[in-house]
Scaffold this motif. Structure first.
Motif, mmCIF file in Angstrom:
data_model
loop_
_atom_site.group_PDB
_atom_site.id
_atom_site.type_symbol
_atom_site.label_atom_id
_atom_site.label_comp_id
_atom_site.label_asym_id
_atom_site.label_seq_id
_atom_site.Cartn_x
_atom_site.Cartn_y
_atom_site.Cartn_z
ATOM 1 N N ILE A 1 57.579 -5.218 -15.981
ATOM 2 C CA ILE A 1 57.398 -6.169 -17.083
ATOM 3 C C ILE A 1 56.954 -5.419 -18.334
ATOM 4 O O ILE A 1 57.488 -5.634 -19.428
ATOM 5 N N TYR A 2 56.000 -4.521 -18.175
ATOM 6 C CA TYR A 2 55.507 -3.740 -19.309
ATOM 7 C C TYR A 2 56.630 -2.894 -19.906
ATOM 8 O O TYR A 2 56.824 -2.868 -21.122
ATOM 9 N N ALA A 3 57.384 -2.213 -19.051
ATOM 10 C CA ALA A 3 58.465 -1.351 -19.533
ATOM 11 C C ALA A 3 59.518 -2.160 -20.299
ATOM 12 O O ALA A 3 60.067 -1.702 -21.301
ATOM 13 N N ARG A 4 59.766 -3.370 -19.847
ATOM 14 C CA ARG A 4 60.800 -4.206 -20.457
ATOM 15 C C ARG A 4 60.355 -4.815 -21.780
ATOM 16 O O ARG A 4 61.146 -4.942 -22.701
ATOM 17 N N LEU A 5 59.078 -5.176 -21.893
ATOM 18 C CA LEU A 5 58.633 -5.955 -23.054
ATOM 19 C C LEU A 5 57.671 -5.237 -23.997
ATOM 20 O O LEU A 5 57.435 -5.725 -25.107
ATOM 21 N N ALA A 6 57.123 -4.099 -23.612
ATOM 22 C CA ALA A 6 56.134 -3.431 -24.463
ATOM 23 C C ALA A 6 56.722 -3.025 -25.810
ATOM 24 O O ALA A 6 56.074 -3.193 -26.850
ATOM 25 N N GLY A 7 57.923 -2.490 -25.825
ATOM 26 C CA GLY A 7 58.552 -2.074 -27.086
ATOM 27 C C GLY A 7 58.735 -3.246 -28.048
ATOM 28 O O GLY A 7 58.302 -3.174 -29.210
ATOM 29 N N PRO A 8 59.380 -4.329 -27.599
ATOM 30 C CA PRO A 8 59.527 -5.481 -28.498
ATOM 31 C C PRO A 8 58.194 -6.075 -28.949
ATOM 32 O O PRO A 8 58.048 -6.473 -30.105
ATOM 33 N N ILE A 9 57.212 -6.119 -28.059
ATOM 34 C CA ILE A 9 55.901 -6.655 -28.428
ATOM 35 C C ILE A 9 55.249 -5.753 -29.468
ATOM 36 O O ILE A 9 54.695 -6.229 -30.471
ATOM 37 N N ASN A 10 55.322 -4.448 -29.279
ATOM 38 C CA ASN A 10 54.751 -3.502 -30.227
ATOM 39 C C ASN A 10 55.414 -3.646 -31.603
ATOM 40 O O ASN A 10 54.732 -3.657 -32.634
ATOM 41 N N ARG A 11 56.739 -3.755 -31.631
ATOM 42 C CA ARG A 11 57.456 -3.939 -32.915
ATOM 43 C C ARG A 11 57.041 -5.247 -33.581
ATOM 44 O O ARG A 11 56.849 -5.313 -34.788
ATOM 45 N N PHE A 12 56.904 -6.294 -32.781
ATOM 46 C CA PHE A 12 56.488 -7.587 -33.315
ATOM 47 C C PHE A 12 55.112 -7.484 -33.944
ATOM 48 O O PHE A 12 54.878 -7.951 -35.061
ATOM 49 N N LEU A 13 54.181 -6.852 -33.245
ATOM 50 C CA LEU A 13 52.819 -6.720 -33.763
ATOM 51 C C LEU A 13 52.779 -5.833 -35.004
ATOM 52 O O LEU A 13 52.061 -6.134 -35.965
ATOM 53 N N ALA A 14 53.547 -4.768 -34.996
ATOM 54 C CA ALA A 14 53.610 -3.898 -36.182
ATOM 55 C C ALA A 14 54.195 -4.666 -37.352
ATOM 56 O O ALA A 14 53.719 -4.545 -38.489
ATOM 57 N N GLY A 15 55.201 -5.487 -37.085
ATOM 58 C CA GLY A 15 55.807 -6.313 -38.136
ATOM 59 C C GLY A 15 54.852 -7.343 -38.700
ATOM 60 O O GLY A 15 54.986 -7.762 -39.852
ATOM 61 N N ARG A 16 53.878 -7.734 -37.914
ATOM 62 C CA ARG A 16 52.865 -8.681 -38.387
ATOM 63 C C ARG A 16 51.700 -7.966 -39.062
ATOM 64 O O ARG A 16 50.740 -8.589 -39.463
ATOM 65 N N GLY A 17 51.792 -6.631 -39.163
ATOM 66 C CA GLY A 17 50.776 -5.873 -39.884
ATOM 67 C C GLY A 17 49.579 -5.460 -39.068
ATOM 68 O O GLY A 17 48.534 -5.125 -39.621
ATOM 69 N N ALA A 18 49.704 -5.449 -37.749
ATOM 70 C CA ALA A 18 48.587 -5.015 -36.904
ATOM 71 C C ALA A 18 48.275 -3.556 -37.206
ATOM 72 O O ALA A 18 49.182 -2.728 -37.270
ATOM 73 N N TRP A 19 46.998 -3.245 -37.401
ATOM 74 C CA TRP A 19 46.601 -1.885 -37.749
ATOM 75 C C TRP A 19 46.846 -0.938 -36.590
ATOM 76 O O TRP A 19 47.317 0.173 -36.759
ATOM 77 N N ASP A 20 46.546 -1.358 -35.370
ATOM 78 C CA ASP A 20 46.761 -0.554 -34.173
ATOM 79 C C ASP A 20 47.667 -1.347 -33.234
ATOM 80 O O ASP A 20 47.209 -1.931 -32.254
ATOM 81 N N SER A 21 48.957 -1.355 -33.545
ATOM 82 C CA SER A 21 49.879 -2.190 -32.769
ATOM 83 C C SER A 21 49.963 -1.752 -31.308
ATOM 84 O O SER A 21 50.113 -2.589 -30.424
#
Length: 185
Positions: free
Chosen positions: A23-43
């Protein structure tokens, strides 16, 4: 996509580490991009918090692989909102902030950053809701119903937000002095 996630979900519900890893391998990348796109300082750190929260309560989750993806994105959205609120209360000191040019090693990195800066500038012209819907749809490849569930809005409202965002970007990116009949409204 769903059958792999559904199998991994079944394993994770049984406490099998392979299920959590898949689950982590499948979704971590998209979740990280989403959080970075929302301006998270430490995505990346926030991504880990998202999965920690999800995995701690995975035994209470009800649904299939598609619902799992939407559920994890909902957790990520909530974590991003909490992160933004926390940063607003505690601004980062100037001497602890990472400089914009830290880690630039090559011309490719510079060009990559210029492209990212241009994309960020275009996305900044959208409302927060429009930006969120567009990132979820185009970057994270979620369906309209999944996005509606994540942002807690009706499907028609999500469609309208996406349509308005794309129109606004279209006007910014290629202002046409001779608009087509479709754009004359």
């Amino acid at each position: 996509m769903a059958p792999d996630l559904e199998y991994a979900l079944g394993l994770a519900r049984e406490g099998d580490e392979a299920g959590f890893s898949a689950i982590y391998a499948r979704l971590a990348g998209p979740i990280n991009r989403f959080l970075a796109g929302r301006g998270a300082w430490d995505s990346e750190g926030l991504t880990n918090e998202v999965f920690l929260s999800a995995f701690q309560s995975i035994d209470t989750f009800e649904g299939n692989g598609d619902r799992l993806r939407a559920w994890i994105f909902t957790i990520a959205r909530n974590k991003a909102i909490d992160d933004a609120r926390a940063r607003a209360r505690r601004p980062v000191a100037a001497d602890t902030a990472v400089p914009d040019d830290a880690g630039v090693d090559s011309a490719d990195e510079v060009f990559s950053r210029l492209g990212k800066d241009w994309v960020d500038e275009q996305l900044a012209s959208l409302t927060e809701s429009q930006r969120e819907v567009l990132v979820l749809r185009l970057v994270d490849d979620l369906t309209i119903p999944q996005i509606a569930e994540i942002v807690d809005k009706p499907v028609d409202a999500v469609k309208a937000l996406q349509r308005r965002a794309l129109r606004r970007l279209e006007k910014r990116i290629s202002p046409d002095p001779y608009p087509s009949p479709r754009n004359r409204r």
